[in-house]
Design an enzyme around this catalytic site. Structure first.
Site, short mmCIF file in Angstrom:
data_model
loop_
_atom_site.label_atom_id
_atom_site.label_comp_id
_atom_site.label_asym_id
_atom_site.label_seq_id
_atom_site.Cartn_x
_atom_site.Cartn_y
_atom_site.Cartn_z
N GLU A 64 0.82 -1.21 0.00
CA GLU A 64 0.00 0.00 0.00
C GLU A 64 0.86 1.27 0.00
OE1 GLU A 64 -3.89 -2.04 2.05
OE2 GLU A 64 -2.62 -0.87 3.35
N CYS B 294 3.46 8.43 1.42
CA CYS B 294 3.95 7.46 2.39
C CYS B 294 4.12 6.13 1.65
CB CYS B 294 2.91 7.35 3.51
SG CYS B 294 3.30 6.13 4.75
N CYS C 53 6.32 -7.16 7.12
CA CYS C 53 7.45 -6.71 7.93
C CYS C 53 7.77 -7.79 8.95
CB CYS C 53 7.10 -5.41 8.66
SG CYS C 53 8.51 -4.74 9.58
N CYS D 159 6.44 -5.57 15.64
CA CYS D 159 6.08 -4.64 16.71
C CYS D 159 4.65 -4.97 17.15
CB CYS D 159 6.19 -3.20 16.24
SG CYS D 159 7.87 -2.80 15.74
N CYS E 254 1.33 -3.06 15.57
CA CYS E 254 1.35 -2.68 14.15
C CYS E 254 0.67 -3.73 13.28
CB CYS E 254 2.79 -2.49 13.70
SG CYS E 254 2.96 -2.18 11.94
N GLY F 42 6.61 -2.15 6.07
CA GLY F 42 7.99 -2.62 6.05
C GLY F 42 8.96 -1.78 6.86
N CYS G 276 -1.43 5.56 10.06
CA CYS G 276 -0.19 4.90 10.50
C CYS G 276 -0.50 3.55 11.12
CB CYS G 276 0.50 5.70 11.58
SG CYS G 276 1.04 7.28 11.05
N1 SAH Z 1 8.92 0.27 9.93
C1 SAH Z 1 9.16 1.64 10.10
C2 SAH Z 1 8.30 2.50 9.22
C3 SAH Z 1 6.85 2.11 9.05
S1 SAH Z 1 5.75 2.33 10.37
C4 SAH Z 1 9.02 2.03 11.54
O1 SAH Z 1 8.52 1.25 12.33
O2 SAH Z 1 9.45 3.12 11.88
C5 SAH Z 1 5.48 4.09 10.49
C6 SAH Z 1 5.12 4.53 11.92
O3 SAH Z 1 3.79 4.10 12.27
C7 SAH Z 1 6.05 3.97 12.96
O4 SAH Z 1 6.44 4.90 13.91
C8 SAH Z 1 5.17 2.91 13.57
O5 SAH Z 1 5.62 2.54 14.83
C9 SAH Z 1 3.82 3.57 13.57
N2 SAH Z 1 2.72 2.64 13.81
C10 SAH Z 1 2.71 1.30 13.65
N3 SAH Z 1 1.51 0.80 14.00
C11 SAH Z 1 0.75 1.84 14.41
C12 SAH Z 1 -0.60 1.94 14.86
N4 SAH Z 1 -1.39 0.89 14.93
N5 SAH Z 1 -1.06 3.17 15.18
C13 SAH Z 1 -0.27 4.26 15.04
N6 SAH Z 1 0.99 4.21 14.60
C14 SAH Z 1 1.51 3.01 14.29
FE1 SF4 Z 2 7.36 -2.38 13.48
FE2 SF4 Z 2 7.44 -0.56 11.49
FE3 SF4 Z 2 7.52 -3.18 10.94
FE4 SF4 Z 2 5.28 -2.13 11.85
S1 SF4 Z 2 6.27 -1.66 9.90
S2 SF4 Z 2 6.23 -4.08 12.52
S3 SF4 Z 2 6.05 -0.58 13.24
S4 SF4 Z 2 9.06 -2.02 12.07
#
Ligand code: SAH
Ligand code: SF4
Length: 368
Positions: A94, A107, A114, A118, A121, A167, A341
């Site tokens: 996406e 974005c 990924c 986390c 996410c 990712g 996000c």
């Molecule tokens: N993988 C990278 C970039 C993609 S995520 C990273 O983790 O930084 C972009 C941002 O969205 C990151 O700060 C991530 O932690 C945040 N994010 C992930 N899941 C989310 C959620 N459910 N609600 C709000 N932000 C979220």
């Molecule tokens: Fe973590 Fe970013 Fe990967 Fe989501 S996309 S699992 S926030 S590293």
């Protein structure tokens, strides 16, 4: 047949020059071709009229300009747009465009899924399938320009690019760097280093390399101010704990003449939004080149986390501001189309035997 052809979209200027030299042509052809691909949005050699017919025919035999295929478009009430792009094997990634009065932010995704796992996410919960190649990454920007009606002599529509889609960009270093080079190149998308942001969960060795090689803006997903909690929320912390991560951040900032690192902090109700969390966070970041971007958690099906109430979000911001830390709250955009996000899920056939949260896998090995 098509697979044997080189996709020119993914090549940096240097890579494209090498390609032309390999064909027995002069390196300046690279600039000519990039002008066509990125300024005029061409994906067909036939329109490139300042290139001889013979060379155009040769190019069509050995190369192609292949852009991702759009599977669907969702248009949110706030004008945010989300494209789902088809990848191989029925999968999808996406890309989200967020228009604001003075800028347009795209974005983009860097992987199908990924592996970082986390806890909060949606992408992480999908698992990991593969790295995007540079052409898939550049292709997202190319497509958005076309879909948004960019004209060669008009104003830029995509003014900023953030690697905050699906990712972990630094786990796909080898493809992300040439893509960034195209974003920055005057003959590519011509964006300044301030307008390209890589967001990482904290892959320290690749952060060091990125600082040396690209020097673009950096956002770091911190989300917790102590290792015990961050180990749970962002499992890569078990390999690169907070102190090590922050050292790498300050080195990165130094290289960028003190420009601030953005720390992303998703506020999860009752988990990391207490006053003691903010106090610890302030201790880590005050008097440092840091700004904080508080992100109200965006829920997705199956998650156990809840968004902190608005009053708590504001209290966290005010606390940090009082401590002298530049702090903003990220406005939620496109949540009615799951484009906010952390809501990007695409379609991912998980190929991982272990997720990072369950068992540490070799992420750095994949990055080389
Ligand atoms: N993988 C990278 C970039 C993609 S995520 C990273 O983790 O930084 C972009 C941002 O969205 C990151 O700060 C991530 O932690 C945040 N994010 C992930 N899941 C989310 C959620 N459910 N609600 C709000 N932000 C979220
Ligand atoms: Fe973590 Fe970013 Fe990967 Fe989501 S996309 S699992 S926030 S590293």
């Amino acid at each position: 047949m098509s697979d044997a052809r080189v996709n020119l979209l993914g090549l940096s200027r240097e890579g494209l020059e090498e390609f032309f030299v390999g064909l027995g042509e002069k390196p300046f052809r690279a600039r000519q071709l990039m002008g066509w691909m990125y300024r005029f949005g061409a994906d067909d050699f036939a329109v490139m009229t300042d290139i001889s017919k013979a060379l155009r025919e040769k190019l069509a035999q050995v190369a192609e300009i292949r852009v991702p295929v759009i599977r669907s478009l969702h248009h949110a009430a706030d004008d945010t747009r989300k494209w789902m792009l088809s990848m191989d094997g029925g999968q999808a990634i996406e890309t989200v465009f967020i228009p604001e009065p003075a800028r347009g932010t795209l974005c983009i995704s860097s992987q199908v899924g990924c592996a970082m796992d986390c806890a909060f996410c949606a992408t992480g919960k999908q698992g990991f399938n593969r790295n995007l190649v540079a052409a898939d990454i550049v292709g997202q920007v190319w497509l958005a320009n076309r879909e948004l009606g960019y004209q060669p002599d008009g104003d830029r529509i995509v003014t900023n690019v953030v690697f905050m889609g699906m990712g972990e960009p630094l786990a796909n270093y080898r493809n992300v760097v040439p893509a960034i080079q195209v974003l920055l190149d005057d003959y590519g998308f011509g964006l300044s280093r301030r307008r390209v942001t890589v967001s990482t969960s904290g892959l320290v060795p690749q952060m060091e390399r990125l600082g040396e090689e690209c020097n673009v803006a950096l956002a770091v997903s911190l989300h917790a101010a102590d290792d015990a909690l961050r180990d749970e929320l962002v499992p890569i912390n078990r390999r690169h704990p907070i102190a090590e991560l922050l050292e790498a951040c300050w080195r990165y900032a130094e290289r960028r003449a003190g420009r601030h690192i953005t720390f992303e902090y998703v506020l999860l109700d009752g988990v990391n939004d207490r006053e003691e969390d903010m106090r610890r966070l302030a201790k880590l970041l005050s008097h440092r080149p840091a700004k904080v971007n508080l992100i109200p958690f965006n829920p997705f099906p199956g998650t156990e986390f809840k968004r902190s109430p608005d009053a708590v979000v504001e209290r966290c911001r005010d606390f940090l501001l009082r401590k002298g830390i530049r702090t903003t709250i990220r406005r939620t955009r496109g949540d009615d189309i799951d484009a906010a996000c952390g809501q990007l899920a695409g379609q991912v056939n998980d190929r991982m035997r272990y997720r990072l949260g369950t068992k540490l896998v070799s992420v750095s090995a994949r990055a080389s």
